[in-house]
Design an enzyme around this catalytic site. Structure first.
Site, PDB file in Angstrom:
ATOM      1  N   ARG A 149      49.479  -5.716  55.286  1.00  0.00           N
ATOM      2  CA  ARG A 149      50.231  -5.356  56.659  1.00  0.00           C
ATOM      3  C   ARG A 149      51.442  -4.530  56.225  1.00  0.00           C
ATOM      4  O   ARG A 149      51.841  -3.869  55.093  1.00  0.00           O
ATOM      5  CB  ARG A 149      51.489  -6.864  56.743  1.00  0.00           C
ATOM      6  CG  ARG A 149      50.484  -7.987  56.534  1.00  0.00           C
ATOM      7  CD  ARG A 149      51.423  -9.898  56.571  1.00  0.00           C
ATOM      8  NE  ARG A 149      50.205 -11.244  56.107  1.00  0.00           N
ATOM      9  CZ  ARG A 149      49.987 -11.537  55.614  1.00  0.00           C
ATOM     10  NH1 ARG A 149      50.609 -10.878  54.638  1.00  0.00           N
ATOM     11  NH2 ARG A 149      49.241 -12.872  55.969  1.00  0.00           N
ATOM     12  N   LYS A 167      53.732 -12.715  52.490  1.00  0.00           N
ATOM     13  CA  LYS A 167      54.600 -13.944  52.920  1.00  0.00           C
ATOM     14  C   LYS A 167      55.359 -15.217  51.832  1.00  0.00           C
ATOM     15  O   LYS A 167      54.102 -15.624  51.459  1.00  0.00           O
ATOM     16  CB  LYS A 167      53.280 -14.669  54.278  1.00  0.00           C
ATOM     17  CG  LYS A 167      53.305 -14.195  55.631  1.00  0.00           C
ATOM     18  CD  LYS A 167      53.080 -14.474  56.627  1.00  0.00           C
ATOM     19  CE  LYS A 167      52.927 -13.752  58.199  1.00  0.00           C
ATOM     20  NZ  LYS A 167      52.638 -14.504  58.182  1.00  0.00           N
ATOM     21  N   HIS A 207      49.411  -3.165  62.493  1.00  0.00           N
ATOM     22  CA  HIS A 207      48.378  -4.402  62.478  1.00  0.00           C
ATOM     23  C   HIS A 207      47.380  -4.134  62.733  1.00  0.00           C
ATOM     24  O   HIS A 207      46.082  -5.330  63.058  1.00  0.00           O
ATOM     25  CB  HIS A 207      49.315  -5.330  63.294  1.00  0.00           C
ATOM     26  CG  HIS A 207      48.849  -6.687  62.738  1.00  0.00           C
ATOM     27  ND1 HIS A 207      49.325  -7.259  61.329  1.00  0.00           N
ATOM     28  CD2 HIS A 207      49.038  -8.202  63.493  1.00  0.00           C
ATOM     29  CE1 HIS A 207      49.341  -8.766  61.664  1.00  0.00           C
ATOM     30  NE2 HIS A 207      47.832  -8.895  62.808  1.00  0.00           N
ATOM     31  N   ARG A 225      44.967  -2.978  60.024  1.00  0.00           N
ATOM     32  CA  ARG A 225      44.792  -4.179  60.009  1.00  0.00           C
ATOM     33  C   ARG A 225      43.849  -5.426  60.508  1.00  0.00           C
ATOM     34  O   ARG A 225      42.290  -5.758  60.047  1.00  0.00           O
ATOM     35  CB  ARG A 225      45.451  -5.528  59.616  1.00  0.00           C
ATOM     36  CG  ARG A 225      45.509  -7.063  59.127  1.00  0.00           C
ATOM     37  CD  ARG A 225      47.257  -7.317  58.874  1.00  0.00           C
ATOM     38  NE  ARG A 225      46.523  -9.125  58.469  1.00  0.00           N
ATOM     39  CZ  ARG A 225      47.179  -9.243  56.968  1.00  0.00           C
ATOM     40  NH1 ARG A 225      46.357  -8.177  55.965  1.00  0.00           N
ATOM     41  NH2 ARG A 225      46.824 -10.700  56.885  1.00  0.00           N
ATOM     42  N   HIS A 233      45.152 -14.567  54.166  1.00  0.00           N
ATOM     43  CA  HIS A 233      46.066 -15.450  54.411  1.00  0.00           C
ATOM     44  C   HIS A 233      45.841 -17.246  54.081  1.00  0.00           C
ATOM     45  O   HIS A 233      44.940 -17.452  53.406  1.00  0.00           O
ATOM     46  CB  HIS A 233      44.308 -15.268  55.744  1.00  0.00           C
ATOM     47  CG  HIS A 233      44.364 -14.525  56.696  1.00  0.00           C
ATOM     48  ND1 HIS A 233      43.554 -14.052  57.280  1.00  0.00           N
ATOM     49  CD2 HIS A 233      45.295 -13.375  57.589  1.00  0.00           C
ATOM     50  CE1 HIS A 233      43.464 -12.947  58.718  1.00  0.00           C
ATOM     51  NE2 HIS A 233      44.941 -13.017  58.118  1.00  0.00           N
ATOM     52  N   TYR A 290      38.398 -12.929  63.389  1.00  0.00           N
ATOM     53  CA  TYR A 290      37.993 -11.747  62.985  1.00  0.00           C
ATOM     54  C   TYR A 290      35.727 -11.859  63.110  1.00  0.00           C
ATOM     55  O   TYR A 290      35.086 -11.121  63.246  1.00  0.00           O
ATOM     56  CB  TYR A 290      37.822 -10.798  61.719  1.00  0.00           C
ATOM     57  CG  TYR A 290      39.592 -10.822  61.962  1.00  0.00           C
ATOM     58  CD1 TYR A 290      39.786  -9.044  62.477  1.00  0.00           C
ATOM     59  CD2 TYR A 290      40.213 -11.815  60.877  1.00  0.00           C
ATOM     60  CE1 TYR A 290      41.303  -9.197  63.061  1.00  0.00           C
ATOM     61  CE2 TYR A 290      41.370 -11.328  60.518  1.00  0.00           C
ATOM     62  CZ  TYR A 290      41.986  -9.572  61.574  1.00  0.00           C
ATOM     63  OH  TYR A 290      43.419 -10.140  61.860  1.00  0.00           O
TER      64      TYR A 290
END
Length: 318
Positions: free
Chosen positions: A169, A193, A264, A267, A290, A299
């Site tokens: 990210r 995150k 993004h 990404r 994730h 994806y």
């Protein structure tokens, strides 16, 4: 009142009944100190809950202990009448469930009112991605510009190479320090995150670009306040996300026929190319950081869509 709270259809903490405002402040401290969320995530959560509590107060509630399922559903219904997207409604339903679970867990409410709260399914639009040749052209063009040896040019190539090579990210990119790059093992240490740490591999092209930047570019931009930041702005401070987004959009615009994407989008592109190249879904999930495999599965729809288009263009009986 913050812009987020206004958008969530609510008030600021200072406009809520005192018991609600006090709990909202305690919840914000919980998000910062115990869950270690980013400033952006904390602000979004608090704005959503401020909107919920304002709605509850307008219905006559004065304390969070009185929150019930009917109030939660009424709040979401109001959001829907205001034209909020299904994605926004789903996010706010999640915010409400996390909040009410915290209330029950900490004894601030007798029951978890949001345990049975459903969420509208969000629409997942297929993200725009670059073809392999477009990604190659993006970096080749940036490298040509960097041939003058300018430190900014060398930095831009290194950032583009690393974004595409790793799929990290933009917030993770700008947060990197020099010591986060392991040039012997070809991996970068990333804090994602929730400050979750992961190691992401990168290839030799990215390694070469990083070497040029670290040896020939970064030393010429370093100032007293540079610290250990890997990527620096023109004035020698840690580069910010806005500057990276501007760079990516500008460089993408120079690639003929390429979709207008930002960091993004790179990404998305990295993930798509990994899957098309044979990587398994679990590995891509780990690389991207994730929490849920369902996020990574988006994806697979991208690659299937691209395969379908190629089939329709090439097969005589398509």
């Amino acid at each position: 009142m913050t812009e987020e709270a206004v958008e969530a259809g609510g008030a600021g903490a200072d406009e809520l009944p005192e018991p609600m405002a006090r709990v909202l402040g305690e919840y914000e401290r919980h998000l910062v100190s115990e869950r270690d969320l980013t400033h952006h995530s904390v602000r979004a959560y608090v704005a959503d809950i401020a909107g919920l509590l304002d709605h509850a107060a307008r219905l006559g509630h004065t304390d969070v202990a009185g929150l019930d399922l009917r109030t939660l559903r009424s709040w979401l219904a109001k959001q829907q009448t205001l034209g909020r997207s299904r994605t926004t409604l789903a996010r706010r339903a999640t915010a409400a469930r996390v909040f009410t679970a915290w209330l029950a867990r900490t004894g601030r409410a007798p029951v978890d009112a949001g345990a049975s709260l459903g969420s509208p399914k969000a629409h997942h639009n297929l993200p725009a991605v670059l073809r392999v040749d477009e990604a190659d052209e993006l970096i080749r063009a940036a490298a040509e510009i960097a041939d003058d040896g300018s430190p900014v040019g060398l930095r831009d190539v290194a950032m583009l190479e690393l974004l595409y090579a790793t799929g990290i990210r933009v917030g993770e990119l700008v947060g990197l320090d020099v010591d986060d790059i392991d040039r012997d093992r070809f991996v970068v240490r990333v804090f994602g995150k929730g400050r979750k740490e992961r190691s992401v591999p990168f290839g030799r092209p990215a390694a070469r670009a990083l070497d040029f930047w670290l040896k020939q570019g970064r030393p010429r931009l370093v100032v007293e306040g540079s610290g250990s930041a890997l990527f620096l702005g023109a004035r020698g401070r840690r580069i910010d996300q806005r500057a990276v987004r501007t760079l990516v959009h500008r460089r993408i615009a120079e690639v003929p026929g390429a979709p207008d994407i930002g960091p993004h989008g790179l990404r998305h592109t990295a993930a798509t190319h990994l899957l098309e190249g044979g990587a398994d879904l679990r590995s891509v999930q780990e690389l991207l950081g994730h929490a849920s495999l369902a996020t990574t599965q988006l994806y697979t729809h991208v690659t299937t869509d691209r395969l379908r288009k190629a089939y329709q263009q090439a097969h005589p009986r398509a």
